[in-house]
Design an enzyme around this catalytic site. Structure first.
Site, PDB file in Angstrom:
ATOM      1  N   LYS A 125      -5.925  -9.052  -0.791  1.00 39.36           N
ATOM      2  CA  LYS A 125      -6.830  -8.918   0.551  1.00 39.36           C
ATOM      3  C   LYS A 125      -5.793  -8.129   1.529  1.00 39.36           C
ATOM      4  CE  LYS A 125      -8.918 -13.299   0.732  1.00 39.36           C
ATOM      5  NZ  LYS A 125      -8.913 -14.788   0.949  1.00 39.36           N
TER       6      LYS A 125
ATOM      7  N   ASP B 261       1.103  -8.291  -7.739  1.00 39.24           N
ATOM      8  CA  ASP B 261       2.107  -8.967  -6.834  1.00 39.24           C
ATOM      9  C   ASP B 261       3.325  -8.241  -6.628  1.00 39.24           C
ATOM     10  OD1 ASP B 261       2.695 -11.373  -5.104  1.00 39.24           O
ATOM     11  OD2 ASP B 261       4.358 -11.520  -6.589  1.00 39.24           O
TER      12      ASP B 261
ATOM     13  N   PHE C 218       3.266   1.283   4.343  1.00 40.68           N
ATOM     14  CA  PHE C 218       3.115   0.118   4.982  1.00 40.68           C
ATOM     15  C   PHE C 218       4.367  -0.719   4.784  1.00 40.68           C
ATOM     16  CE2 PHE C 218       2.064  -3.002   1.520  1.00 40.68           C
ATOM     17  CZ  PHE C 218       1.828  -2.141   0.641  1.00 40.68           C
ATOM     18  N   GLY C 219       4.479  -1.901   5.207  1.00 41.87           N
ATOM     19  CA  GLY C 219       5.753  -2.905   4.864  1.00 41.87           C
ATOM     20  C   GLY C 219       6.987  -2.330   5.381  1.00 41.87           C
TER      21      GLY C 219
ATOM     22  N   ASP D  34       8.299   0.213   3.702  1.00 45.47           N
ATOM     23  CA  ASP D  34       8.430   1.751   3.481  1.00 45.47           C
ATOM     24  C   ASP D  34       9.587   2.323   4.481  1.00 45.47           C
ATOM     25  OD1 ASP D  34       6.888   1.626   1.358  1.00 45.47           O
ATOM     26  OD2 ASP D  34       5.060   2.471   2.291  1.00 45.47           O
TER      27      ASP D  34
HETATM   28  P1  IMP Z   1       2.002  -9.455  -1.947  1.00 46.46           P
HETATM   29  O1  IMP Z   1       2.116  -8.576  -3.183  1.00 46.46           O
HETATM   30  O2  IMP Z   1       0.798  -9.497  -1.487  1.00 46.46           O
HETATM   31  O3  IMP Z   1       2.612 -10.723  -2.384  1.00 46.46           O
HETATM   32  O4  IMP Z   1       2.939  -8.803  -0.948  1.00 46.46           O
HETATM   33  C1  IMP Z   1       3.849  -7.980  -1.173  1.00 46.46           C
HETATM   34  C2  IMP Z   1       4.781  -7.758   0.123  1.00 46.46           C
HETATM   35  O5  IMP Z   1       6.016  -6.816  -0.373  1.00 46.46           O
HETATM   36  C3  IMP Z   1       4.112  -6.858   1.077  1.00 46.46           C
HETATM   37  O6  IMP Z   1       3.472  -7.684   2.215  1.00 46.46           O
HETATM   38  C4  IMP Z   1       5.302  -6.123   1.624  1.00 46.46           C
HETATM   39  O7  IMP Z   1       6.018  -6.830   2.714  1.00 46.46           O
HETATM   40  C5  IMP Z   1       6.221  -5.785   0.502  1.00 46.46           C
HETATM   41  N1  IMP Z   1       5.777  -4.669  -0.244  1.00 46.46           N
HETATM   42  C6  IMP Z   1       5.124  -4.573  -1.500  1.00 46.46           C
HETATM   43  N2  IMP Z   1       4.816  -3.315  -1.860  1.00 46.46           N
HETATM   44  C7  IMP Z   1       5.174  -2.651  -0.645  1.00 46.46           C
HETATM   45  C8  IMP Z   1       5.119  -1.163  -0.519  1.00 46.46           C
HETATM   46  O8  IMP Z   1       4.636  -0.342  -1.329  1.00 46.46           O
HETATM   47  N3  IMP Z   1       5.691  -0.682   0.326  1.00 46.46           N
HETATM   48  C9  IMP Z   1       6.302  -1.518   1.367  1.00 46.46           C
HETATM   49  N4  IMP Z   1       6.375  -2.718   1.332  1.00 46.46           N
HETATM   50  C10 IMP Z   1       5.712  -3.259   0.151  1.00 46.46           C
END
Ligand code: IMP
Length: 205
Positions: free
Chosen positions: A9, A70, A153-154, A156
């Site tokens: 999502k 994930d 995002f996140g 990065d």
């Molecule tokens: P999930 O895979 O939905 O459990 O979420 C993974 C979490 O890891 C994200 O909400 C980010 O906090 C972090 N994350 C995963 N991949 C990235 C990325 O490519 N860049 C930055 N943060 C990431």
């Protein structure tokens, strides 16, 4: 064109995955009207990715190939945290300025050589045979001392990839540059390579 259901999502992931593997049309959960909360209770990325794809398949009648991922950030100086809990680090919200600053402050003035970290992504594929396969990709780097860049995002803006000699953050790369070295790019390309090699045997092509 081949269609596959992307069991996430997170809109940022959808955009990246569509760019990484444009040979698939990625159908989103939103498009198929799937609104249930997907559980994420495992201790490893493999467990979580597998749990997500099983949950979606169980609650949705669709013949589409279902694929989940994930991912998360492992920081060595924090014993691998936030790891599988990255999405929930410092709360369930998406205020990543606060979360990035929180992680920087946890690391304090830890010397640069000890700020090693990696992004991890595991892709899980649910086949009509009932078999589930997983593919892992990682991106090695270090956590910087400040937020830099406005892309991605996140986490990065605070992640300095080894591939760019720690001179740029992932948020300072173009989407193509990020996808070429990212954990998600590597995991999804491994999945694609497997489809190319084994797809016939599993009725995917
Ligand atoms: P999930 O895979 O939905 O459990 O979420 C993974 C979490 O890891 C994200 O909400 C980010 O906090 C972090 N994350 C995963 N991949 C990235 C990325 O490519 N860049 C930055 N943060 C990431």
């Amino acid at each position: 064109m081949r269609e596959a259901l992307l069991c996430t999502k997170n809109p940022h992931k959808v955009v990246e995955i569509q760019q990484i593997l444009p040979m698939f049309r990625w159908v989103t959960l939103e498009e198929v009207g799937f609104s249930l909360e997907i559980p994420e209770e495992g201790n490893t990325f493999e467990e979580n990715a597998t749990q997500k794809v099983i949950f979606v398949k169980k609650h949705l009648s669709s013949s589409l190939l279902a694929v989940s991922d994930d991912s998360g950030l492992e920081v060595d100086a924090l014993n691998g945290r936030p790891g599988v809990h990255s999405a929930r680090y410092l709360g369930n919200d998406r205020d990543y300025t606060r979360k990035c600053l929180g992680l920087l402050s946890e690391l304090g003035d830890t010397p640069f050589e000890k700020r090693t970290a990696r992004f991890v992504c595991v892709v899980a594929v649910f086949l009509s045979s009932g078999d589930i396969f997983t593919f892992r990709g990682t991106c090695e780097g270090r956590i910087g001392y400040e937020m830099r860049g406005s892309g991605g995002f996140g986490f990065d803006p605070i992640f300095l990839p080894e591939d760019y000699h720690y001179e740029k953050s992932l948020a300072e790369l173009s989407p193509e540059e990020k996808n070429a070295i990212s954990h998600r790019g590597r995991a999804f390309r491994a999945f694609h390579q497997w489809v190319e090699q084994e797809g016939k045997r599993y009725g995917l092509v």
